[in-house]
Design an enzyme around this catalytic site. Structure first.
Site, PDB file in Angstrom:
ATOM      1  N   CYS A  52      24.207 -45.192  61.737  1.00  0.00           N
ATOM      2  CA  CYS A  52      23.784 -43.837  61.351  1.00  0.00           C
ATOM      3  C   CYS A  52      22.850 -43.819  60.138  1.00  0.00           C
ATOM      4  O   CYS A  52      21.689 -43.431  60.253  1.00  0.00           O
ATOM      5  CB  CYS A  52      25.016 -42.983  61.065  1.00  0.00           C
ATOM      6  SG  CYS A  52      26.144 -42.946  62.458  1.00  0.00           S
ATOM      7  N   THR A  92      22.711 -36.955  66.761  1.00  0.00           N
ATOM      8  CA  THR A  92      21.889 -36.762  65.560  1.00  0.00           C
ATOM      9  C   THR A  92      20.421 -36.803  65.965  1.00  0.00           C
ATOM     10  O   THR A  92      19.937 -37.834  66.430  1.00  0.00           O
ATOM     11  CB  THR A  92      22.193 -37.865  64.533  1.00  0.00           C
ATOM     12  OG1 THR A  92      23.580 -37.802  64.253  1.00  0.00           O
ATOM     13  CG2 THR A  92      21.396 -37.671  63.267  1.00  0.00           C
TER      14      THR A  92
HETATM   15  C1  UGA Z   1      28.136 -41.956  58.184  1.00  0.00           C
HETATM   16  C2  UGA Z   1      28.482 -40.684  57.376  1.00  0.00           C
HETATM   17  O1  UGA Z   1      29.317 -41.031  56.272  1.00  0.00           O
HETATM   18  C3  UGA Z   1      29.205 -39.666  58.259  1.00  0.00           C
HETATM   19  O2  UGA Z   1      29.435 -38.468  57.528  1.00  0.00           O
HETATM   20  C4  UGA Z   1      28.315 -39.348  59.484  1.00  0.00           C
HETATM   21  O3  UGA Z   1      28.951 -38.450  60.368  1.00  0.00           O
HETATM   22  C5  UGA Z   1      28.032 -40.649  60.219  1.00  0.00           C
HETATM   23  O4  UGA Z   1      27.373 -41.577  59.335  1.00  0.00           O
HETATM   24  C6  UGA Z   1      27.137 -40.317  61.383  1.00  0.00           C
HETATM   25  O5  UGA Z   1      26.006 -39.860  61.147  1.00  0.00           O
HETATM   26  O6  UGA Z   1      27.603 -40.374  62.535  1.00  0.00           O
HETATM   27  P1  UGA Z   1      29.500 -44.110  58.978  1.00  0.00           P
HETATM   28  O7  UGA Z   1      28.200 -44.629  59.488  1.00  0.00           O
HETATM   29  O8  UGA Z   1      30.715 -44.202  59.835  1.00  0.00           O
HETATM   30  O9  UGA Z   1      29.362 -42.550  58.581  1.00  0.00           O
HETATM   31  O10 UGA Z   1      29.813 -44.937  57.674  1.00  0.00           O
HETATM   32  P2  UGA Z   1      29.977 -44.678  56.110  1.00  0.00           P
HETATM   33  O11 UGA Z   1      31.400 -44.683  55.751  1.00  0.00           O
HETATM   34  O12 UGA Z   1      29.180 -43.511  55.678  1.00  0.00           O
HETATM   35  O13 UGA Z   1      29.310 -46.004  55.542  1.00  0.00           O
HETATM   36  C7  UGA Z   1      27.949 -46.333  55.822  1.00  0.00           C
HETATM   37  C8  UGA Z   1      27.565 -47.603  55.126  1.00  0.00           C
HETATM   38  O14 UGA Z   1      27.486 -47.401  53.712  1.00  0.00           O
HETATM   39  C9  UGA Z   1      28.556 -48.750  55.325  1.00  0.00           C
HETATM   40  O15 UGA Z   1      27.834 -49.950  55.486  1.00  0.00           O
HETATM   41  C10 UGA Z   1      29.357 -48.760  54.036  1.00  0.00           C
HETATM   42  O16 UGA Z   1      29.927 -50.000  53.717  1.00  0.00           O
HETATM   43  C11 UGA Z   1      28.282 -48.365  53.032  1.00  0.00           C
HETATM   44  N1  UGA Z   1      28.816 -47.744  51.807  1.00  0.00           N
HETATM   45  C12 UGA Z   1      29.494 -46.577  51.873  1.00  0.00           C
HETATM   46  C13 UGA Z   1      28.570 -48.338  50.580  1.00  0.00           C
HETATM   47  O17 UGA Z   1      27.919 -49.404  50.501  1.00  0.00           O
HETATM   48  N2  UGA Z   1      29.021 -47.719  49.441  1.00  0.00           N
HETATM   49  C14 UGA Z   1      29.706 -46.553  49.477  1.00  0.00           C
HETATM   50  O18 UGA Z   1      30.087 -46.053  48.391  1.00  0.00           O
HETATM   51  C15 UGA Z   1      29.947 -45.964  50.719  1.00  0.00           C
END
Ligand code: UGA
Length: 439
Positions: free
Chosen positions: A260, A122
């Site tokens: 990320c 990224t």
């Molecule tokens: C994120 C993106 O969702 C992916 O599409 C992207 O490829 C990735 O970053 C990256 O750039 O490599 P990720 O970091 O694995 O993926 O995690 P997420 O599932 O997106 O969650 C990120 C954070 O947001 C976590 O702390 C999660 O608990 C929080 N979250 C997520 C919330 O607080 N509420 C939600 O509704 C969703």
């Protein structure tokens, strides 16, 4: 079949490498970290990711997945080289491109004519230009091309996301490069969005920034619900029925963490400033996110009083459920805030305890069983959405705790279940109001 080299055996690199090998490509993964290379060669995944071990083992067995710590070996007869190295946050929020630069130079020094260098890390807009310049300076040949192929993998479901993506984005400069990348993913059923290099780089940042914006938005609304005695569940149900809004990625909690979202929003804000655009939205998204730990702390302190000497159990320490990754974990920030107020903290997590030890050391206690984690606790704080917590037998756990305060900072527990088990239950934005009635 083209021969592929992946530079970087981190989470994106290794998932991409073994998945491409599963699609019958010949893949070699390069990393200078010998410990990682040895572990992978022995069939031991270096991260916890569902499905990864099986793909790694079958890739090794078939010979289609190999590893090396020699760049010359990785690039021998190579057609496509992916850069999948880390881009950590620099001192002023910018993406630190040190590893990208190093990878580009290493590739340039060993590349053959016709190699397509694809950036998967990224990176800010215009990094493809930087990679092209580095290659032009150091390469032995002039026929090396550069493309961009951002990833949208989520930790915890990265393998599934690789094979079933919503879209494949490729940034290319020529029809030939486009064809090569389309062919690479030909067996995956997903729309391919072929754009120019800058647009591909921008799509990645815009996607993560939008996701982060949704989370900060819902956290702000949830905090307000808590103050005015409304229920965030009811609000989500009410707004989510509108297809223009929906409910996806709108779960309130401790704020977004991980390696990320926080980094990419900060980097996008930095890029905006470099172009004399005030990143008002991005700044607000980050500010709301930072504030979320104090919101949780205020709630806990209101109910527990002075935390000095109190025993608090933290359920979940990874940045989200289903991973062992602690990078940017809001739960770690919360643990540190609790410790700074004199609480003694016990941590439980289904996968992340070994990593937690290297981050939090002896500052906290570690419990491998839920009952052991809750033993004698003055309060329990649920910090990730792990199904182990949502579906725990709270009645049984109630017998282990000293005091019956349950702070559900991910809103994963049915408040009724907690109340019936004898807990005083507190969620985010769930202080008052009726829970929505499913129709
Ligand atoms: C994120 C993106 O969702 C992916 O599409 C992207 O490829 C990735 O970053 C990256 O750039 O490599 P990720 O970091 O694995 O993926 O995690 P997420 O599932 O997106 O969650 C990120 C954070 O947001 C976590 O702390 C999660 O608990 C929080 N979250 C997520 C919330 O607080 N509420 C939600 O509704 C969703």
């Amino acid at each position: 079949m083209p021969s592929i080299a992946i530079f970087g055996a981190g989470y994106v690199g290794i998932v991409t490498a073994v998945s491409l090998a599963h699609l019958r490509h010949n893949v070699i993964c390069y990393d200078s970290d010998l410990a990682k290379i040895h572990a992978l060669r022995a069939g031991a995944p270096t991260i916890h990711e569902p499905g990864l071990e099986a793909l790694l083992l079958s890739g090794l067995r078939s010979g289609r997945f190999r590893t090396t710590s020699l760049a010359s070996e990785a690039l021998e007869r190579c057609d496509i080289a992916f850069i999948a190295v880390g881009t950590p946050t620099g001192p002023t929020g910018e993406a630190d491109l040190t590893y990208v630069r190093q990878a580009a130079k290493t590739i340039a020094l060993h590349a053959n004519d016709g190699l397509l260098v694809v950036n998967k890390s990224t990176v800010p807009v215009e990094t493809a230009d930087l990679v092209a310049r580095i290659i032009a300076t150091h390469a032995r040949t002039e026929g090396i091309r550069v493309a961009s192929n951002p990833e949208f993998l989520r930790e915890g479901s990265a393998v599934q996301d690789f094979f079933h993506p919503e879209r494949i984005v490729i940034g290319v400069e020529s029809p030939g490069d486009e064809r090569k990348l389309r062919d690479l993913y030909a067996s995956i059923d997903a729309p391919v969005i072929a754009v120019d290099l800058h647009t591909a780089e921008m799509i990645k940042y815009a996607a993560n920034a939008f996701l982060a914006t949704k989370i900060s938005f819902i956290n702000e609304i949830a905090n307000l619900c808590g103050e005015v005695g409304a229920s965030i569940d009811g609000v989500l149900h009410g707004i989510g029925c509108d297809p223009r809004i929906g409910t996806a990625y709108l779960r309130p909690g401790l704020g977004f963490g991980g390696s990320c979202l926080p980094k990419d929003v900060a980097a996008l804000a930095h890029v905006a400033r470099m172009h004399a655009i005030e990143p008002t939205m991005m700044d607000a998204v980050l500010n709301v996110n930072r504030r979320q730990i104090s919101v949780a702390m205020r709630l806990i302190q209101e109910q527990c009083g002075d935390l000095d000497g109190q025993s608090i159990t933290l359920l979940g320490i990874a940045f989200k459920a289903g991973t062992d990754d602690l990078r940017g974990s809001p739960a770690v920030a919360l643990a540190r805030a609790l410790l700074s107020h004199g609480a003694s903290v016990t941590v439980h997590d289904p996968y992340a305890l070994p990593h937690a030890r290297s981050v939090l050391g002896d500052e906290v206690r570690y419990a491998f069983e839920l009952t052991q984690a809750c033993d004698g606790a003055d309060a329990i704080v649920v910090a990730t959405e792990a199904p182990e917590y949502a579906g725990a037998c709270w009645e049984q756990l109630r017998a282990h705790v000293g005091s019956a305060l349950l702070f559900d900072m991910r809103n994963v527990i049915d408040p009724q279940v907690a109340l019936e088990a004898g807990f005083s239950y507190y969620g985010i934005g769930r202080r008052g109001g009726r829970q929505p009635v499913a129709s």
